[in-house]
Scaffold this motif. Sequence first.
Motif, PDB file in Angstrom:
ATOM      1  N   TYR A   1       0.986  -1.126   0.581  1.00  0.00           N
ATOM      2  CA  TYR A   1       0.105   0.507   0.199  1.00  0.00           C
ATOM      3  C   TYR A   1       0.953   1.398  -0.133  1.00  0.00           C
ATOM      4  CZ  TYR A   1      -2.596   3.739   2.210  1.00  0.00           C
ATOM      5  OH  TYR A   1      -3.468   5.072   2.209  1.00  0.00           O
TER       6      TYR A   1
ATOM      7  N   TYR B   1      -1.344  -1.870  -5.289  1.00  0.00           N
ATOM      8  CA  TYR B   1      -2.705  -1.309  -4.687  1.00  0.00           C
ATOM      9  C   TYR B   1      -3.740  -2.989  -4.882  1.00  0.00           C
ATOM     10  CZ  TYR B   1      -2.653   3.694  -3.689  1.00  0.00           C
ATOM     11  OH  TYR B   1      -2.319   4.851  -2.935  1.00  0.00           O
TER      12      TYR B   1
ATOM     13  N   ALA C   1      -1.851  -5.254  -2.354  1.00  0.00           N
ATOM     14  CA  ALA C   1      -2.327  -5.178  -0.700  1.00  0.00           C
ATOM     15  C   ALA C   1      -3.698  -5.397  -0.846  1.00  0.00           C
ATOM     16  CB  ALA C   1      -2.501  -3.757  -0.346  1.00  0.00           C
TER      17      ALA C   1
ATOM     18  N   ALA D   1      -6.676   1.055   1.320  1.00  0.00           N
ATOM     19  CA  ALA D   1      -6.253   0.882  -0.462  1.00  0.00           C
ATOM     20  C   ALA D   1      -7.265   0.079  -1.409  1.00  0.00           C
ATOM     21  CB  ALA D   1      -5.432  -0.699   0.128  1.00  0.00           C
TER      22      ALA D   1
END
Length: 574
Positions: A319, A338, A341, A351
């Motif tokens: 993140y 992202y 994550a 995220a």
Amino acid sequence: VAGIVGRADLLCALFFLLSFLGYCKAFRENKEGHTFSIFWVLVSVVLGAIAMLCKEQGITILGLNAVFDALVINKINLLELIRKLLYKDKALENAGLLRKGLLFRITLLMCGGTGILYIRWRIMGTGPPAFTEVDNPASFADSLFVRAINYNYYYSLNAWLLLCPWWLCFDWSMGCIPLIKSVSDWRIIALAALWFCLIGLICQALCSEDSHKRRILTLGLGFLIIPFLPASNLFFRVGFVVAERVIYLPSIGYCILFTYGFSLLSKQAKKKKILAVAVLGILLINVTRCALRSSQWRSEEQLFRSALSVCPLNAKVHYNVGKNLADKGNQSAAIKYYREAVRLNPKYVHAMNNLGNILKERNELHEAEELLSLAVQIQPDFAAAWMNLGIVQNSLRRFEEAEQSYWTAIKHRKKYPDCYYNLGRLYADLNRHIDALNAWRNATVLKPEHTLAWNNMIILLDNTGNLAQAEAVGREALELIPNDHSLMFSLANVLGKSQKYKESEALFLKAIKANPNAASYHGNLAVLYHRWGNLDLAKKHYEVSLKLDPMAPGTKENYNLLRRKLEQLQKKGG
């Protein structure tokens, strides 16, 4: 480590050691050793309180001073004391418990510690911080066995970081260290190794016939273990799995034990030069590692990327790398991190929110809506996700749902100027002008420097023909934000339409000085000169505007009109 947390740890360590030295000073003033200085004991307590104000871990110095007093100053043999207690020996004073005012000093330390904790309670209250399972998974385990075995594994990891500080990470939460759930897990070996070494050292500290050795080992173990106790999960749940900062104070004990071990080896070793070279090599490796780690802390990108190899399963690491890339404008790479994550932690709402934001900007609205809807479903009070969901719904022209999302965001965060700003934009799209103006006014009340809200109010009032009101709002905005060129530009447009050419010209020129490459600024100033009759200046600024932006809407047409007018004037003059 130059962050605020690092500075707090350094200050805590400073006052921690000053408190210890102050306590030692209480016994140095009397050569005979039969009395002590109450003044220095109290100074030590005050310095301990200051250490705690820097970092709560600092209060452990009072416990360390008590152990130091009993076992080092008074030379109490714990095994002998326990034996006498078990056999109800009446000669306890011979064990040193009542000699030299030990009980009185420990009472002073206990009273000081109680007073410090009371003041802390009065200031901060008794409620513990709210931690989540991702912060410290072991503390949320149902099984006492799983909790105990993982806590001990965390201790072994901290001990290993002291011995070999190679695997360093800014955050060890969110699945960085998977839980040990059975005794068949090979990591149990680390626990066994830790306790084998600790028990060996403790036995030597308690049972050795050499009193000097007992005192040094006791002091080293005291510095190693006591400052670490607040982070041990034994007394209360902590909000981390491993935090490198909490082993800063225990490193003092490690250094004492390392130095004492080296001195013992040097007495027995035949080739002392080899031993000296080995110790210097260890020091050099650690200094090199320190320099390398310090360089990684110089920038967020290096710090976050250095964690990828240490904790690849940590969603927060991915993140933070993604957020850093997004802040630099590299959205494609940010999306990748992202997504990873969210894959590692499917409930990672922050995220999801950031990924949804990027997808919204890339016009991938349906996927953005799915992510943001899931985020608010997981965390219903997540105001930022509600606002971003409203923006996406507005873009999808689902205005009623967007309005509801905005108001839900405001419900969860009363003072949310950006949400009021976006709500105003929604109302403007629906031609609900009064509602739009009220929303933007709320945004500026909550955040007086909210330039976009001020600008939108001026533009809306200008477009609806309320020039006097637009002028009043523009002047109010410039009083609060006098150097904002976009506000100067908006107000200059209003003043130009009100035929206040001189004042309008001054604001346009000021705006251009602040932002000389804005084509619209030159284009609108040219329109002002065109209306005012300053045709040569109008021609000059039309040309500058077209040079900066050849496709500027309306500018080319206005420029052509001006050229025709100039040609007609030249013909008449000719």
